[in-house]
Motif scaffolding. Structure first.
Motif, PDB file in Angstrom:
ATOM      1  N   ALA A 323      11.651  15.467   7.004  1.00 29.69           N
ATOM      2  CA  ALA A 323      12.767  16.404   6.882  1.00 29.69           C
ATOM      3  C   ALA A 323      12.321  17.708   6.215  1.00 29.69           C
ATOM      4  CB  ALA A 323      13.898  15.762   6.083  1.00 29.69           C
ATOM      5  N   GLU A 324      11.496  17.619   5.174  1.00 31.49           N
ATOM      6  CA  GLU A 324      10.993  18.826   4.510  1.00 31.49           C
ATOM      7  C   GLU A 324      10.155  19.677   5.462  1.00 31.49           C
ATOM      8  OE1 GLU A 324       9.363  18.496   0.462  1.00 31.49           O
ATOM      9  OE2 GLU A 324       9.850  16.360   0.596  1.00 31.49           O
ATOM     10  N   LEU A 330       8.498  27.831  10.658  1.00 28.37           N
ATOM     11  CA  LEU A 330       7.483  27.567  11.672  1.00 28.37           C
ATOM     12  C   LEU A 330       6.608  26.390  11.234  1.00 28.37           C
ATOM     13  CD1 LEU A 330       6.269  31.209  12.483  1.00 28.37           C
ATOM     14  CD2 LEU A 330       7.799  29.789  13.870  1.00 28.37           C
ATOM     15  N   VAL A 331       6.382  25.463  12.158  1.00 30.13           N
ATOM     16  CA  VAL A 331       5.519  24.301  11.901  1.00 30.13           C
ATOM     17  C   VAL A 331       4.289  24.425  12.787  1.00 30.13           C
ATOM     18  CG1 VAL A 331       5.315  21.790  11.965  1.00 30.13           C
ATOM     19  CG2 VAL A 331       7.509  22.856  11.349  1.00 30.13           C
ATOM     20  N   HIS A 343       7.736  10.828   8.911  1.00 30.69           N
ATOM     21  CA  HIS A 343       6.641  11.254   8.052  1.00 30.69           C
ATOM     22  C   HIS A 343       6.124  12.654   8.402  1.00 30.69           C
ATOM     23  CE1 HIS A 343       6.493   7.245   6.381  1.00 30.69           C
ATOM     24  NE2 HIS A 343       6.366   6.730   7.597  1.00 30.69           N
ATOM     25  N   THR A 344       6.006  12.960   9.665  1.00 29.87           N
ATOM     26  CA  THR A 344       5.360  14.199  10.088  1.00 29.87           C
ATOM     27  C   THR A 344       6.332  15.302  10.475  1.00 29.87           C
ATOM     28  OG1 THR A 344       5.298  13.604  12.440  1.00 29.87           O
ATOM     29  CG2 THR A 344       3.486  12.803  11.059  1.00 29.87           C
TER      30      THR A 344
END
Length: 488
Positions: A323-324, A330-331, A343-344
């Motif tokens: 979630a963070e 942008l990822v 997790h990711t």
């Protein structure tokens, strides 16, 4: 007898102990070599010998005193311990040696790779890496029919075609069809060639060259084409057929008064089969209408936005930070990243990848940046691997190799080949337009790799300067926790 059969007649493969002794003996041959590829092969052989020296069918055996020299002596004499079976560590070490041997491309190294390939598949008949190695080796030896069978076997064992094998298969099949069309065309264009298909191709070809040397093309051409038709009928190695085809067309092009339409038809088929063999089929030359972006346009795209870069590490895979991560503007993910939303996180806005592998190129992203040191190889990979519609924006040549081309950091300043992650991180730091720049899970392989399953067996290459990259990051870090390094 095929090229592979002839090589197998000279080399022993299948028995693990014989294979390991062959590797040890070859290691001795490489001492003092200044060829870069053979130096790298020697390093992989050294690692293999160390693994072998501590491997037994019963219990681990300490490596003998004396290091590599003692291991080599043991290898030549034969193992003192019971015959080993192929465990995972030994399998990985053997495959690393074979792949480096294949890169060398010399006869001795190809023979070694063939021995290893036979041994791996004798021990692990369903090894995906073993079948892919076999296919690449057969292709290098010019045995495309067998190579296609090996590629098909590889695909039957995997759900993730990260190496672009299906496109390779399609390209080889198209090339074979076009090559057959070309030979049939030559047979029609030069009907007298059939008179010269009953004798060895090498003899007939030499006669054709001799006739051409004295200016008698009417006698030269049917002999040259006859030799080519004989090679095709005998299914000679691809390299032999391609070399003589090229020579023949060069000679034919230079003939005064040549029949231009007929020549054009032959050259077009030759070019098409060569192109298909090199890069595979191209279904959409526009790559789905993707928009190429420059360095300046990429800067505008990220300006003012919070960015997180997600490592392919075990620490991320167990982080519960999904979630963070998705909360950033942008990822950025790398190469063979794996998604587990808890997790990711589930979103990928920018995919940064090296051009050599095809993992995740089919995953939909806003921007894909493909890095590569050699412009020609980079362009070749883009043409082969890009999936139409999988990206809205694609970095152009100005974004191809940031550390070297934009930063001008040569080998004298940065001796190792910069990783994909470092190229991306350096670029973002250089542009300096993001208020938040966080690295998630960057522990520099302390927690192991976390990748798509097909990429988990990829070795951590030794050509990068991981320690230097870590030092660069830590010098710029504003805050550091177990999972997050903040540079802004």
């Amino acid at each position: 007898m095929t090229t592979v059969q002839k090589r197998r007649a000279r080399a022993r493969g299948g028995e693990l102990d014989d294979c390991l002794r062959a590797c040890a003996a070859h290691s001795g041959k490489l001492v003092g070599s200044i060829d870069r590829r053979r130096v790298e092969l020697a390093e992989q052989l050294r690692k293999l010998l160390v693994v072998w020296g501590t491997t037994s069918v019963t219990a681990p055996v300490p490596a003998p005193a004396g290091g590599a020299a003692a291991l080599l002596k043991r290898a030549v004499k034969g193992p003192a311990t019971p015959s080993v079976s192929i465990g995972n560590d030994l399998l990985d070490a053997l495959l690393a040696v074979a792949n480096k041997a294949l890169e060398c491309g010399y006869d001795d190294e190809l023979n070694l790779a063939l021995v290893i390939s036979d041994t791996v598949l004798a021990q692990r008949k369903n090894s995906r890496a073993g079948w892919r190695l076999r296919a690449r080796l057969l292709e290098a030896l010019g045995e495309e029919t067998e190579a296609l069978e090996a590629y098909e076997r590889y695909l039957a064992l995997t759900d993730d075609d990260g190496f672009g094998v299906r496109a390779r298969i399609d390209g080889l099949k198209i090339a074979a069809d076009k090559e057959r069309e070309l030979f049939a065309l030559l047979g029609r264009q030069v009907p007298r060639a059939q008179d010269f298909t009953r004798r060895p191709a090498t003899d007939v070809w030499a006669e054709g060259l001799a006739a051409h040397a004295v200016g008698d093309w009417t006698q030269a051409e049917p002999r040259l084409v006859g030799a080519l038709l004989t090679l095709a009928a005998e299914d000679a190695p691809v390299q032999d057929r391609q070399e003589l085809l090229s020579q023949y067309l060069d000679l034919r092009t230079a003939v005064p008064g040549v029949d231009l339409p007929a020549l054009t038809e032959a050259v077009a088929l030759y070019a098409e089969q060569r192109r298909s063999r090199m890069r595979g089929p191209v279904t959409d030359p526009t790559v789905g209408g993707v928009r190429w972006i420059t360095l300046g346009e990429f800067r505008n795209q990220i300006a003012g936005k919070s960015i997180c870069l997600i490592a392919n590490s075990g620490r991320v895979g167990a982080s519960s930070m999904g979630a963070e991560i998705d909360a950033y503007d942008l990822v950025v993910r790398f190469n063979s990243y794996r998604i587990d939303p808890k997790h990711t996180g589930g979103r990928t806005d920018i995919h940064a990848t090296i051009h050599k592998h095809g993992f995740n190129w089919d995953q939909r992203v806003t921007t894909r940046l493909v890095f590569g040191g050699v412009s020609g190889d980079w362009k070749y990979s883009l043409r082969n691997r890009l999936v139409p519609g999988a990206q809205a924006h694609l970095g152009d040549e100005s974004l191809r190799w940031p550390v070297r081309n934009i930063g001008k950091l040569g080998n004298d300043v940065w001796s190792g080949i910069p990783t994909t992650g470092f190229n991306m991180l350096w670029l973002l730091d250089f542009l300096d337009v993001s208020p938040t720049l966080d690295l998630i899970g960057f522990d520099f392989y302390e927690s192991g790799a976390y990748r798509v399953p097909e990429a988990m067996k990829l070795a951590i290459t030794s050509v990068h300067e991981y320690t230097s990259e870590k030092d660069w990051v830590m010098q710029r870090a504003q805050s550091v926790t177990d999972t997050r390094i903040s540079l802004r």
